[in-house]
Design a protein around this motif. Structure first.
Motif, PDB file in Angstrom:
ATOM      1  N   TRP A 248     -50.291  10.662 -36.361  1.00  0.00           N
ATOM      2  CA  TRP A 248     -50.395   9.871 -37.585  1.00  0.00           C
ATOM      3  C   TRP A 248     -51.616   8.967 -37.505  1.00  0.00           C
ATOM      4  CZ3 TRP A 248     -46.574   8.536 -33.972  1.00  0.00           C
ATOM      5  CH2 TRP A 248     -46.687   7.260 -33.409  1.00  0.00           C
TER       6      TRP A 248
ATOM      7  N   TYR B  98     -53.711   5.473 -39.844  1.00  0.00           N
ATOM      8  CA  TYR B  98     -53.631   4.447 -40.883  1.00  0.00           C
ATOM      9  C   TYR B  98     -54.703   4.718 -41.931  1.00  0.00           C
ATOM     10  CZ  TYR B  98     -50.966   2.171 -37.199  1.00  0.00           C
ATOM     11  OH  TYR B  98     -50.049   1.904 -36.220  1.00  0.00           O
TER      12      TYR B  98
ATOM     13  N   ASN C 233     -51.497   2.519 -45.815  1.00  0.00           N
ATOM     14  CA  ASN C 233     -50.458   3.536 -45.690  1.00  0.00           C
ATOM     15  C   ASN C 233     -50.489   4.139 -44.294  1.00  0.00           C
ATOM     16  OD1 ASN C 233     -49.522   3.968 -48.690  1.00  0.00           O
ATOM     17  ND2 ASN C 233     -51.763   3.960 -48.756  1.00  0.00           N
ATOM     18  N   ALA C 234     -49.385   4.749 -43.923  1.00  0.00           N
ATOM     19  CA  ALA C 234     -49.354   5.580 -42.727  1.00  0.00           C
ATOM     20  C   ALA C 234     -49.413   7.029 -43.178  1.00  0.00           C
ATOM     21  CB  ALA C 234     -48.085   5.329 -41.930  1.00  0.00           C
TER      22      ALA C 234
ATOM     23  N   LEU D 215     -43.590   0.826 -36.720  1.00  0.00           N
ATOM     24  CA  LEU D 215     -44.365   1.159 -37.910  1.00  0.00           C
ATOM     25  C   LEU D 215     -43.456   1.368 -39.130  1.00  0.00           C
ATOM     26  CD1 LEU D 215     -47.393   1.925 -38.673  1.00  0.00           C
ATOM     27  CD2 LEU D 215     -46.666   4.296 -38.348  1.00  0.00           C
ATOM     28  N   ILE D 216     -42.463   2.240 -38.966  1.00  0.00           N
ATOM     29  CA  ILE D 216     -41.539   2.586 -40.065  1.00  0.00           C
ATOM     30  C   ILE D 216     -40.129   2.623 -39.481  1.00  0.00           C
ATOM     31  CG2 ILE D 216     -41.089   4.164 -41.992  1.00  0.00           C
ATOM     32  CD1 ILE D 216     -43.866   5.355 -41.523  1.00  0.00           C
TER      33      ILE D 216
ATOM     34  N   LEU E 239     -46.995   1.118 -46.036  1.00  0.00           N
ATOM     35  CA  LEU E 239     -46.558   0.210 -44.979  1.00  0.00           C
ATOM     36  C   LEU E 239     -46.199  -1.133 -45.605  1.00  0.00           C
ATOM     37  CD1 LEU E 239     -49.158   1.060 -42.184  1.00  0.00           C
ATOM     38  CD2 LEU E 239     -46.775   1.800 -42.370  1.00  0.00           C
TER      39      LEU E 239
ATOM     40  N   HIS F  54     -44.259  -3.634 -44.138  1.00  0.00           N
ATOM     41  CA  HIS F  54     -44.107  -4.745 -43.189  1.00  0.00           C
ATOM     42  C   HIS F  54     -42.956  -5.655 -43.641  1.00  0.00           C
ATOM     43  CE1 HIS F  54     -47.782  -3.397 -41.321  1.00  0.00           C
ATOM     44  NE2 HIS F  54     -48.443  -3.529 -42.457  1.00  0.00           N
TER      45      HIS F  54
END
Length: 297
Positions: A66, A68, A72-73, A92-93, A175, A177
């Motif tokens: 993956w 960035y 977004n990822a 991350l998720i 993402l 957060h």
């Protein structure tokens, strides 16, 4: 007594790049792409599928990690459940990592992939409600190096389908957060198989709540009215406070939206739901209530 051996695939192609894989699928329209094979081989072994050819995706390194990109990822479709369950990915998720860790026994998690979970679109796929709640987007690789993007919900609902020679290459996930939770209830149908699941994501920047319920319908369900209702009750400026009564009501709201009452009879009476359906509704209510409680805590 006679025996009958199932017909094997006529050919197996092992590309090393996405473009090579797309070219192989374009040249062989009857070919079936395979990554982990956890669902495909079960269908082959049970006699439900007899692929004329296979295009193996296991050697395509560009879809196994993956990166960035603009907040977004960008997740490779070849990411395995085991890889997504590791701590660095969980930071991350978190909800997708939790779903990956609960996707079944170790041999399934080591082989099964994110893209396979989406392409198979089995109702019990644990990643699906998480991707729906995160409002993820699919990056589709097509002939001639083309790329197009569609919401994951469009593919799962059949609004947009993969065309000839196309592959799910990446999954674009915003993402946030912010707190996000995945919970599921399992039954006796197999190790780790969901009876019902709930993914819940808070979006403090938009003062929103996103919820998706999995396993109870052919695709994840979004109780949009319940999301909007509870988002208006959360005190976003005061540690995201919410009264306990609203937490309980949210669970009931989600369950009723996803498993509605039976249609009224001609005389106006509403027949009761079967006990099994009532139990499933209570299960969804409990999962939604707990998921929101954990996200707000």
């Amino acid at each position: 007594m006679t025996t009958h051996a199932p017909q094997a695939a006529q050919s197996v192609t092992l590309p090393t790049t996405l473009n090579e894989a797309v070219a192989a699928l374009t040249a062989m329209p009857a070919a079936v792409p395979v990554a982990g094979g956890t669902d495909l081989m079960a269908a082959v072994n049970s006699g439900q599928l007899r692929p004329a050819a296979l295009v193996g995706l296991g050697r395509i390194s560009e879809i196994r990690g993956w990166q960035y990109q603009d907040g977004n990822a960008l997740l490779g479709a070849g990411l395995t459940h085991a890889r997504m369950g590791r701590p660095d990915f969980a930071a991350l998720i978190p909800a997708l990592a939790a779903a990956a860790r609960s996707a079944g026994p170790p041999h399934i998690r080591n082989a099964g992939t994110l893209g396979g979970n989406i392409a198979t679109a089995a109702p019990t796929g644990d990643a699906l409600p998480v991707l729906a709640a995160l409002e993820a987007t699919l990056v589709i690789a097509g002939p001639g190096g083309s790329r197009r993007e569609i919401p994951v919900s469009h593919l799962l609902a059949g609004v947009e389908m993969l065309r000839g020679g196309e592959l799910i290459a990446f999954v674009r996930v915003p993402l946030l957060h912010a707190p996000q939770v995945f919970l599921k209830a399992t039954g006796r149908t197999g190790p780790g198989r969901s009876v019902a699941s709930v993914a819940l994501v808070l979006d403090p920047a938009r003062r929103g709540v996103r919820c998706a319920v999995g396993a109870i319908a052919p695709m994840p369900l979004r109780p949009l009215e319940a999301e909007q209702w509870v988002a208006r009750l959360i005190d976003w400026d005061n540690d995201r406070a919410l009264v306990p009564e609203a937490l309980h009501a949210f669970g009931e709201y989600v369950a009723a939206a996803c498993i509605p009452d039976a249609a009224p009879e001609p005389d106006g009476s509403v027949p009761p739901l079967p006990p099994a359906v009532l139990h499933l509704r209570r299960t969804v209510a409990a999962l939604a209530r707990r998921a929101l409680g954990r996200a707000l805590s």
